[in-house]
Design an enzyme around this catalytic site. Structure first.
Site, short mmCIF file in Angstrom:
data_model
loop_
_atom_site.label_atom_id
_atom_site.label_comp_id
_atom_site.label_asym_id
_atom_site.label_seq_id
_atom_site.Cartn_x
_atom_site.Cartn_y
_atom_site.Cartn_z
N SER A 1 0.31 -1.11 0.05
CA SER A 1 0.18 0.22 0.21
C SER A 1 0.95 0.94 -0.12
CB SER A 1 -1.33 0.00 1.34
OG SER A 1 -0.19 -0.12 2.58
N ASP B 1 -0.52 9.31 6.12
CA ASP B 1 -0.96 8.55 7.21
C ASP B 1 -1.23 10.13 8.38
OD1 ASP B 1 -0.43 6.34 7.04
OD2 ASP B 1 1.36 6.77 8.16
N ASN C 1 7.15 2.31 2.81
CA ASN C 1 8.01 2.27 3.46
C ASN C 1 8.69 1.27 3.73
OD1 ASN C 1 6.48 4.21 5.26
ND2 ASN C 1 4.14 2.07 6.72
N PHE D 1 -9.96 4.48 7.85
CA PHE D 1 -9.09 4.51 7.35
C PHE D 1 -9.68 4.25 6.01
CE2 PHE D 1 -6.52 1.12 4.10
CZ PHE D 1 -5.34 2.32 4.40
N GLN E 1 -2.00 -6.93 8.31
CA GLN E 1 -3.05 -6.47 8.61
C GLN E 1 -4.69 -7.36 8.13
OE1 GLN E 1 -0.39 -4.51 8.76
NE2 GLN E 1 -1.38 -2.77 7.43
N THR F 1 8.59 -11.71 14.10
CA THR F 1 8.87 -10.85 14.78
C THR F 1 8.40 -10.84 16.10
OG1 THR F 1 7.54 -9.11 13.85
CG2 THR F 1 9.39 -9.59 12.27
N LEU F 2 9.45 -10.39 17.07
CA LEU F 2 8.50 -10.22 18.24
C LEU F 2 8.93 -9.05 19.44
CD1 LEU F 2 10.79 -13.55 19.34
CD2 LEU F 2 7.98 -13.39 18.46
N GLY G 1 8.05 -2.74 12.15
CA GLY G 1 8.32 -3.89 11.12
C GLY G 1 8.02 -3.77 9.89
N ASP G 2 7.82 -2.62 8.91
CA ASP G 2 8.75 -3.32 7.24
C ASP G 2 10.23 -2.38 6.96
OD1 ASP G 2 5.82 -2.49 6.58
OD2 ASP G 2 5.67 -0.64 6.85
#
Length: 310
Positions: A8, A12, A52, A116, A169, A220-221, A252-253
């Site tokens: 995407s 923002d 990103n 959104f 997501q 990922t944590l 994350g990105d």
């Protein structure tokens, strides 16, 4: 290496409410909710998964191609991408729509209300892959247009292009059968630990079965780093220490961009995840997802401090 970043592009739009949402919401009147929050102002940031990831990849010295859609208000974002030297040839303009936008209001207790508008993201990017050389192409399919998220992995796999599947997501928008198809035959599956549990629940597959289907599974944590699963092997990658955590959004990105950079350098998934860890550290030290900066020498020095010579 040709790197295709599907996902995407979004604005923002971030607003701060100096009070508390709870003071304006009457629990016994929630069925007729009608509230207005007077905010202190609005900040507009460039975001979206594809934007990103591509931004971080450019900082890392790569030349990614964004595969996404944008709308009639894309001019400012386009100028930013051009300023950063990021290719826009894979971006389809949908002039009947606005570019996707997140409208985020945060109160003084860090509670958030977000609206959104997918806008142009409702349309497929319609990106051709016929001229891609599988030996010199790497693709990531991150959250974006739902049809593209199903179709792109299918086309990449058919072409023999290594693909990272990252449903993120949008997991709950797909059926278990659709998710199973997306991850089966992928080169890599990446998610956070919560999303991985959602995938297990939806597909009815065990973690071992997911690993068998997806090849390498990266989870990922957050502040605890990440774990790489390949066959029966599991390797935990610690997080790179952050000087000052200001905003975890976009970490994350940034991790995914670093991971892709590692793969482009011919590194193993474990080594690539360490590069992702360092990339994520830069992102969390700034507000916004495309606000951090670094040079390659600065990056390699920070990697060396955390993990040894790159």
């Amino acid at each position: 290496m040709r790197i295709l970043v599907s996902g995407s592009l979004a604005y923002d739009r971030i607003m701060s409410f100096p009070g508390s949402f709870a003071d304006h919401i009457l629990p016994d009147k929630i069925h007729i909710l009608n509230v207005c929050f007077l905010v202190d102002g609005l900040e507009e940031k460039f975001g979206g998964t594809a934007g990103n990831i591509a931004y971080c990849l450019k900082l890392l010295g790569e030349d990614p191609t964004i595969v996404a859609t944008a709308g009639k208000d894309f001019a400012a974002y386009e100028a930013w991408l051009r300023h950063c030297g990021i290719a826009i040839t894979g971006i389809r303009r949908v002039n009947s729509e606005f570019t996707a936008g997140a409208y985020i209001t945060t109160d003084r207790s860090d509670n958030q209300i977000t609206g959104f508008n997918p806008g142009a993201m409702k349309h497929s990017a319609e990106y051709p892959v016929d001229d891609c050389d599988p030996a010199d192409t790497l693709a990531i399919v991150a959250p974006g247009n739902l049809a593209d998220m199903q179709d792109h992995p299918r086309r990449y796999k058919a072409k023999g292009i290594p693909v990272i599947v990252d449903p993120g997501q949008n997991i709950t928008a797909f059926s278990g059968e659709q998710l199973t198809e997306m991850l089966t035959g992928a080169t890599y599956l990446v998610s956070n630990d919560y999303e991985l549990q959602l995938i297990e629940n939806a597909t009815k597959l065990t973690l071992a079965e997911i690993v068998a289907r997806a090849g390498t599974v990266i989870t990922t944590l957050g502040e605890n780093g990440s774990v790489i699963r390949q066959g029966a092997a599991e390797t935990v990658i610690p997080a790179c220490p952050a000087a000052d955590v200001k905003d975890p959004t976009g970490a994350g990105d940034a991790f995914r961009a670093g991971f892709i950079k590692g793969l482009s350098l011919g590194k193993t998934p474990v080594e690539a995840a360490r590069i992702g860890s360092v990339s994520a550290a830069y992102a969390v030290e700034h507000h916004g997802t495309q606000e951090h900066r670094f040079t390659w020498p600065e990056f390699t020095a920070r990697y060396a401090a955390a993990f040894g010579d790159l």
